[in-house]
Every structure is written in C-alpha cells, then in structure tokens.
Design an enzyme around this catalytic site. Structure first.
Site, mmCIF file in Angstrom:
data_model
loop_
_atom_site.group_PDB
_atom_site.id
_atom_site.type_symbol
_atom_site.label_atom_id
_atom_site.label_comp_id
_atom_site.label_asym_id
_atom_site.label_seq_id
_atom_site.Cartn_x
_atom_site.Cartn_y
_atom_site.Cartn_z
ATOM 1 N N CYS A 2 0.833 -1.190 0.000
ATOM 2 C CA CYS A 2 0.000 0.000 0.000
ATOM 3 C C CYS A 2 0.880 1.257 0.000
ATOM 4 O O CYS A 2 1.977 1.240 0.546
ATOM 5 C CB CYS A 2 -0.941 0.093 1.189
ATOM 6 S SG CYS A 2 -2.053 -1.294 1.353
ATOM 7 N N ARG A 27 3.847 -0.528 -4.970
ATOM 8 C CA ARG A 27 3.649 -1.107 -3.635
ATOM 9 C C ARG A 27 2.323 -1.841 -3.516
ATOM 10 O O ARG A 27 2.075 -2.544 -2.545
ATOM 11 C CB ARG A 27 3.682 -0.006 -2.570
ATOM 12 C CG ARG A 27 4.979 0.754 -2.518
ATOM 13 C CD ARG A 27 4.841 1.961 -1.624
ATOM 14 N NE ARG A 27 4.749 1.564 -0.238
ATOM 15 C CZ ARG A 27 5.760 1.566 0.618
ATOM 16 N NH1 ARG A 27 6.935 1.969 0.220
ATOM 17 N NH2 ARG A 27 5.605 1.183 1.851
ATOM 18 N N TRP A 75 -2.893 -2.640 -1.630
ATOM 19 C CA TRP A 75 -2.616 -4.072 -1.798
ATOM 20 C C TRP A 75 -3.459 -4.755 -0.742
ATOM 21 O O TRP A 75 -3.202 -4.613 0.458
ATOM 22 C CB TRP A 75 -1.128 -4.356 -1.592
ATOM 23 C CG TRP A 75 -0.746 -5.772 -1.890
ATOM 24 C CD1 TRP A 75 -0.451 -6.297 -3.114
ATOM 25 C CD2 TRP A 75 -0.599 -6.843 -0.943
ATOM 26 N NE1 TRP A 75 -0.136 -7.631 -2.987
ATOM 27 C CE2 TRP A 75 -0.223 -7.992 -1.669
ATOM 28 C CE3 TRP A 75 -0.751 -6.952 0.433
ATOM 29 C CZ2 TRP A 75 0.007 -9.221 -1.074
ATOM 30 C CZ3 TRP A 75 -0.527 -8.184 1.035
ATOM 31 C CH2 TRP A 75 -0.145 -9.303 0.288
ATOM 32 N N ASN A 99 -1.890 2.298 5.903
ATOM 33 C CA ASN A 99 -1.008 1.242 5.419
ATOM 34 C C ASN A 99 -0.606 0.433 6.637
ATOM 35 O O ASN A 99 -0.194 0.983 7.643
ATOM 36 C CB ASN A 99 0.211 1.909 4.757
ATOM 37 C CG ASN A 99 1.270 0.917 4.323
ATOM 38 O OD1 ASN A 99 1.032 -0.279 4.327
ATOM 39 N ND2 ASN A 99 2.420 1.439 3.951
ATOM 40 N N GLY A 100 -0.725 -0.907 6.560
ATOM 41 C CA GLY A 100 -0.374 -1.755 7.705
ATOM 42 C C GLY A 100 -1.543 -2.652 8.060
ATOM 43 O O GLY A 100 -2.443 -2.859 7.240
ATOM 44 N N GLU A 478 16.431 -18.751 -6.569
ATOM 45 C CA GLU A 478 16.149 -17.394 -7.013
ATOM 46 C C GLU A 478 15.641 -17.395 -8.458
ATOM 47 O O GLU A 478 14.704 -16.669 -8.800
ATOM 48 C CB GLU A 478 17.416 -16.534 -6.859
ATOM 49 C CG GLU A 478 17.333 -15.123 -7.383
ATOM 50 C CD GLU A 478 16.211 -14.281 -6.775
ATOM 51 O OE1 GLU A 478 15.607 -14.686 -5.776
ATOM 52 O OE2 GLU A 478 15.918 -13.213 -7.348
ATOM 53 N N LYS A 482 12.008 -15.939 -9.565
ATOM 54 C CA LYS A 482 11.842 -14.905 -10.600
ATOM 55 C C LYS A 482 10.826 -15.365 -11.622
ATOM 56 O O LYS A 482 9.933 -14.640 -12.010
ATOM 57 C CB LYS A 482 13.170 -14.686 -11.325
ATOM 58 C CG LYS A 482 14.104 -13.595 -11.085
ATOM 59 C CD LYS A 482 13.833 -12.350 -10.381
ATOM 60 C CE LYS A 482 13.053 -12.377 -9.134
ATOM 61 N NZ LYS A 482 13.680 -11.983 -7.910
ATOM 62 N N GLU A 485 7.191 -15.544 -10.243
ATOM 63 C CA GLU A 485 6.616 -14.221 -9.943
ATOM 64 C C GLU A 485 6.038 -13.542 -11.183
ATOM 65 O O GLU A 485 4.986 -12.928 -11.105
ATOM 66 C CB GLU A 485 7.710 -13.279 -9.399
ATOM 67 C CG GLU A 485 8.034 -13.459 -7.948
ATOM 68 C CD GLU A 485 8.958 -12.351 -7.458
ATOM 69 O OE1 GLU A 485 10.118 -12.316 -7.918
ATOM 70 O OE2 GLU A 485 8.534 -11.541 -6.623
ATOM 71 N N HIS A 501 15.676 -38.027 -4.777
ATOM 72 C CA HIS A 501 15.004 -38.381 -3.525
ATOM 73 C C HIS A 501 13.513 -38.044 -3.580
ATOM 74 O O HIS A 501 12.882 -37.862 -2.541
ATOM 75 C CB HIS A 501 15.684 -37.670 -2.348
ATOM 76 C CG HIS A 501 17.111 -38.111 -2.162
ATOM 77 N ND1 HIS A 501 17.442 -39.336 -1.641
ATOM 78 C CD2 HIS A 501 18.276 -37.512 -2.496
ATOM 79 C CE1 HIS A 501 18.761 -39.470 -1.636
ATOM 80 N NE2 HIS A 501 19.287 -38.374 -2.156
ATOM 81 N N LYS A 597 5.711 -4.481 -4.116
ATOM 82 C CA LYS A 597 7.162 -4.340 -4.018
ATOM 83 C C LYS A 597 7.632 -4.398 -2.576
ATOM 84 O O LYS A 597 8.655 -4.981 -2.264
ATOM 85 C CB LYS A 597 7.578 -3.013 -4.662
ATOM 86 C CG LYS A 597 9.077 -2.759 -4.672
ATOM 87 C CD LYS A 597 9.788 -3.689 -5.632
ATOM 88 C CE LYS A 597 11.286 -3.506 -5.632
ATOM 89 N NZ LYS A 597 11.954 -4.713 -6.173
HETATM 90 O O1 M6R Z 1 12.524 -5.562 0.416
HETATM 91 P P1 M6R Z 1 12.936 -6.935 0.791
HETATM 92 O O2 M6R Z 1 14.211 -7.374 0.196
HETATM 93 O O3 M6R Z 1 12.931 -7.146 2.293
HETATM 94 O O4 M6R Z 1 11.783 -7.871 0.211
HETATM 95 C C1 M6R Z 1 11.747 -9.236 0.452
HETATM 96 C C2 M6R Z 1 10.830 -9.933 -0.529
HETATM 97 O O5 M6R Z 1 9.516 -9.477 -0.379
HETATM 98 C C3 M6R Z 1 11.265 -9.712 -1.974
HETATM 99 O O6 M6R Z 1 12.571 -10.118 -2.177
HETATM 100 C C4 M6R Z 1 10.334 -10.484 -2.932
HETATM 101 O O7 M6R Z 1 10.505 -11.854 -2.776
HETATM 102 C C5 M6R Z 1 10.618 -10.025 -4.372
HETATM 103 N N1 M6R Z 1 9.380 -9.799 -5.050
HETATM 104 C C6 M6R Z 1 11.405 -10.997 -5.143
HETATM 105 O O8 M6R Z 1 11.544 -10.664 -6.475
#
Ligand code: M6R
Length: 602
Positions: A2, A27, A75, A99-100, A478, A482, A485, A501, A597
């Site tokens: 948010c 956000r 969000w 926000n929160g 990772e 990616k 996502e 396994h 984000k």
């Molecule tokens: O801002 P941060 O690095 O603490 O965020 C952590 C995760 O939310 C962030 O890395 C998320 O997994 C990304 N969307 C990955 O691309």
C-alpha cells in the site's frame, strides 16, 4: 504494501495525489482512491485496479485553491479489491487512509457495531475513522479524538485522517509502517517513501514509530509518548531521473541491464587491491562474534543462503540463515556472540523488521544490508551497509539481489581479514574475481536475443525445476522465484543432488529442467544429476560454459576461473529468461498479479 500520499496547500491537489500515487503504485495496485476537502466541500473518488482507472474517473474534477488531501494505492489484506474496500474510508464526515494491519480491528469493530455504527467495507482500516468520529461526537476536540483513536490501535499503521470538523488540518500517526513528511515552505506533503515528493518538497522528516500529530497553517505539531517534540528536517536529495525507464520496455529489464554498472558502485571504495574496507564497521565490530545469523525474506533470503556458503568457506565463521517470518515465532535461542544480519531491498519488510527488533531485544549486535537509506530496517540496526543499487522499481527483484550478494561476499572476506582466517593469497584471488564481476553482468545483444528465442519453447508444460549445487542451489531458488513471480508458471528451485530423492518422479518431456552447470564447482556431480533427468525424458535447458550433449537447449556462458563470477553470469541468464517468458505470455512484468514491491505487513 500500500502507498499513502497527503498534501496540504494551495496547489492542484488532485494532480499532486495522482502523481504521488503513480510513484507508489508498485507497492500495491488492487485499487486506489483520493479524498480532498476544499473550503467546506469534501470530495472523494475510488477505482478498482490500476491508477489509470482513478485518473479516468477524476479527469473532469479540479481542486485548485487551499485545501487538504489524502490518497492511497492498495494491496488488499482484509477484504477483496473492490471499490468499497478501497481507501480512503469514510465515516460520517471524515476520511482515512492507512497502510499496515490493525491487529485488534475485530474487537474494535464489534465495540463500534454494538454502539450502532454501520461498516461499509471488510477492512481493518475503517475502524479508525469510526473510532475517531465516536470520540469527536463525545465532545473531544478533533486532535484529542484522533489521539484517543491512535491509542486504541494495535499493530502496524501509517495513517492520515482528514475531517470536515477541522477542514484545514491533516492528522497523522505512524507505527511500524513507513511514512515521511515533506516540506516546501508552508506546503506540507506526506508519503510512504520519498519518491512521490522528489521535485516537490526540499526538506523531509522521516517519522519514527509511535509518533503522531497534525499539520495546520503550514506547521507540523509532532508528538510521541512524552508529549510534543521538536524535530529536525533534513534536505531531500534524490535523483528522480534514476527512477525512469530510460528507453527500456520495463523497469525490470532496465534493472537487469544496470547490474554491471551498479556493481561498480557497490564495490567503490570498499574493494581495494589487496583488502576489503568497510567504513561502516568499527575496528572491533566483530570482537566477541563467533556466529552470524541472517534473517530475510524472498529474494533477500536467497542472497543470504548464498552468503552462508561464503562465510563458512572463506571466513571460517558459522552462519545460519532463517526466513524472517519463521524466525519470529520459533522462540529462537539467541546468544550474544551472534551477529544478527538482516537483508532487505526495501528496508521495510515487516517480518524482517520484526525479526531485527527481536534480536535487539535479546541484546544481539545487528547489521543490516539494505538498498534504502533511512528505511526502517536501516534505522533500527546498529549499523548498515548500503547496497547502492539505486531505486529498484520492478516488483521482481534483480539488481538488489546482485548487490546484496556482492556486499555479503565482501563481508565474508572482511570477516576473514579481521579474524585472520583467510590466507592473503586467497583474499587476493577473491578480490581479483570480484573485480571481474561487472563484466560478467553485461547483457550483450546476442545473449538477450538467444533468450528471447529460447523463451517461446517454455510457455507451457507442467513445471520447471531449476537445479544447482552449492552456491548455485540458492541461485536455482532465485531463478525459480523470478520465473514464477512474473510468468505465473510453476517453478521450483532444488539442490541437484536431491532430485532423485523424490522430485524425479515428475520427470517427463513436459518437465523443464533449468540446469546450472558451472565449470568451477562440482561440474561432474551436477552433470550426472542432469543425465539422470535426461534419461527419464525431462527437457533440459543447460546453462554452462561447457557444451553438454544431452541438453535440449543450451545457453553457453563464458569460461571463468571463479564460481562467483559464474554465479553472476548465470544469474543474468535466469533473469532474462524469466523476463522473456513473461513478455511472451503477455503479463505485466513490473507489476505482476497479487504482488507488491514492499511487503510491510506480516
Ligand atoms: O525488500 P525486501 O528485500 O525485504 O523484500 C523481500 C521480498 O519481499 C522480496 O525479495 C520479494 O521476494 C521479491 N518480489 C522478489 O523478487
């Protein structure tokens, strides 16, 4: 999670709010809304979906002349992304954005409902505005009513409230979620981060947890539990041009291309010819430290996992890594010889921030590795090393991961240096390799075109396995993150040696295996793991400097003598592959569905 903006002053408020929300849209973008009080008149608009819908809805509305205004991009946490659940939330004559998460909202809501209040939304936020009006209707002055409201809230919040009962005032409070106040003479701005106010305000104050107050006649009255306080602003220095796409199709694409350059910035003044210099750390920072514990989420967690190999191998110091959301509730045993490291791009991730607070309460020394100066995590840590990646706007993190991993590699060498566990010649070889990484991160036209071509073969199937060993295992995690996502295809990262396994049961031609096969690290071991998959007809896309005859697809990387250099080059390949698959599938690369984000709720 948010985004909030607010403005009090004579300018066109609608434009200020919409432009500010545009900067914060990454956000959260389920819905957005604004509310403005000008003279006696209160107007509000909300729209589901991206900000452009709100722009369209407000195109005939103007708001010149003195007034107060608040805006929000959402969000969803409580309730679906509908117009009723979008902020600002209305009471009878007041509006609130938040926000929160208000953790005790159900209790508050029940209390208010018993007193006859009707709720229109399913959100926790709506309780704030009704509580405020309840206290105001009981005869409290608006600020007293706001103060009483804030005292009842539990959980995380950054909130702004405007009311017809005080049409020249914005009330604010912050606890656990980020908010700042920007100043330009008598005009005052609020925002969740500084990007919306760059070019508008010239001074800024970053609110601390527990602070609240109001702004009236260009003057901010700030309070905490001790009463009204004097606060000092600081100049707002930021380069907005950095946050534009600069000709790339997507922010994520731009950020992948930037990695080579920003890595130079990350190393500048820190990686010298024969030593690592980290001015951020006192000479005796590691005195009495025998263990490193790292907490992070998502991509930052993967960077931490990579670092654990480096700390133990290079610095000979024990290193444990934990997902912050798990750490918070496991009643961890913490000892004072442990350095508590948090990693975060945004510096606002709620779980990571809370893990840090727990470690501090247990008396641990803390260090954060972060991309955003002045963020909550940076401010909460004893010390911070900034990654210097520049603003990262793509929700899928790329350059933040690269620079976090670089800082952690430097830190591992630094620990080896100060603890004298790293022979001089090894340190020298590591530094040489480090200096080669910017080159390994360069995206050539040829590489990008190759991945564009390959991507068309990976738009279906029943899943992806990214596999690797050692530091290439976190890279596999990772790569899979990616891809999922931004493509919405199922992908998993796995240690290559673990496939037999269980997961190998899934192998068939529709199972896509992205095999990370570096020359410098367990090549023969991973080769046999991939052969086992190939024998069961899995489709193999091998990424390696060495040609591999069983590969259905092959991306050749350069020969290098150091695993970390291979790591960074393969990282770029996985990022571009995810990007190209997402583009072909027609997805929103920079704002993938359901994500935000900055995850400022737990
Ligand atoms: O801002 P941060 O690095 O603490 O965020 C952590 C995760 O939310 C962030 O890395 C998320 O997994 C990304 N969307 C990955 O691309």
């Amino acid at each position: 999670m948010c985004g909030i903006v607010g403005y009090i002053g004579p300018k066109e408020k609608k434009e200020i709010l919409l432009d500010g929300l545009q900067e914060l849209e990454y956000r959260g973008y389920d819905s957005a809304g604004i509310a403005i009080i000008q003279g006696e008149k209160l107007n509000s608009f909300k729209a589901v979906g991206k900000l452009k819908n709100l722009r369209e809805k407000t195109k005939d509305y103007t708001s010149k002349g003195f007034g107060i205004s608040i805006g929000h991009t959402r969000w969803a946490t409580h309730g679906k992304p509908t117009e009723l659940n979008a902020h600002p939330h209305l009471g009878a004559y007041s509006y609130v954005v938040h926000n929160g998460i208000i953790e005790n909202y159900q209790e508050l809501k029940k209390e208010l409902q018993q007193e006859g209040v009707t709720f229109l939304s399913q959100t926790d936020t709506e309780t704030i505005v009704h509580l405020f009006e309840k206290y105001h209707n009981e005869g409290f002055e608006p600020f007293e009513a706001f103060k009483k409201t804030v005292n009842r809230l539990e959980g995380a919040y950054a909130t702004l409230l405007i009311t017809e009962a005080a049409p020249d005032t914005i009330f604010f409070a912050k606890n656990g979620s980020p908010m700042l106040i920007g100043f330009d003479g008598e005009e005052v701005y609020f925002a969740s981060s500084d990007t919306p106010i760059i070019g508008k305000a010239n001074e800024v104050y970053y609110l601390e947890d527990g602070e609240y107050g109001y702004v009236q006649n260009g003057k901010v009255h700030l309070f905490d539990s001790h009463g009204e306080k004097v606060f000092h602003t600081q100049p707002l220095i930021a380069d907005k041009a950095m946050a534009q796409k600069e000709g790339y199709r997507f922010f994520m694409e731009k950020e992948i291309y930037e990695q080579s350059r920003v890595m130079g910035e990350t190393m500048m003044g820190r990686v010298l010819e024969e030593e690592i210099v980290l001015d951020e750390l006192d000479a005796d920072f590691f005195k009495g430290i025998n263990t490193i514990k790292i907490c992070a989420c998502g991509t930052s967690y993967h960077s931490a996992l990579t670092a654990a190999y480096l700390f133990e191998r290079l610095a000979k110091i024990r290193c444990d890594v934990e997902i912050a959301s798990e750490f918070r509730y496991k009643e961890p045993l913490l000892t004072k010889d442990t350095l508590f490291v948090t990693i975060s791009q945004s510096g606002e991730t709620a779980d990571t921030l809370e893990a840090l607070k727990m470690a501090k309460r247990a008396g641990l020394k803390s260090l954060s590795i972060c991309n955003v100066d002045n963020s909550s995590i940076v401010r909460e840590s004893d010390t911070a090393i900034l990654t210097r990646a520049g603003i990262e706007k793509g929700v899928a993190s790329t350059k933040a991961f690269a620079t976090q991993t670089m800082v952690l590699w430097m830190l591992a060498l630094y620990v080896g240096q100060v603890k004298q566990t790293l022979p001089k010649e090894v340190l020298k070889a590591e530094i040489d390799a480090m200096l080669h990484t910017p080159k390994a991160l360069v995206v050539t036209d040829e590489l990008h075109a190759r991945l564009h071509r390959l991507s068309k073969r990976y738009l279906h199937g029943h899943g992806f396995f990214f596999i690797g060993r050692d530091i290439f295992y976190p890279l596999a995690l990772e790569g899979a993150l990616k891809l999922k996502e931004i493509s919405y295809l199922h992908a998993e990262g796995y240690p290559a040696g673990e496939m037999k396994h269980g997961p190998i049961a899934l192998a068939d031609a529709e199972l896509f295996t992205i095999a990370l096969m570096p020359k410098t690290m367990h090549y023969d071991k991973i080769k046999s793991n991939v052969e086992e998959l190939s024998a069961r007809d899995a489709t193999i896309c091998a990424i390696s400097p060495l040609p591999f005859e069983l590969a259905d697809d092959f991306v050749q990387t350069h020969y290098s003598s150091h695993p970390m250099v291979e790591f960074f080059e393969m990282m770029v390949v996985t990022q571009l592959l995810a990007l190209e698959i997402s583009v072909r599938l027609g997805n929103d690369v920079d704002m993938p569905r359901n994500l935000a984000k900055s995850v400022t709720v737990e």
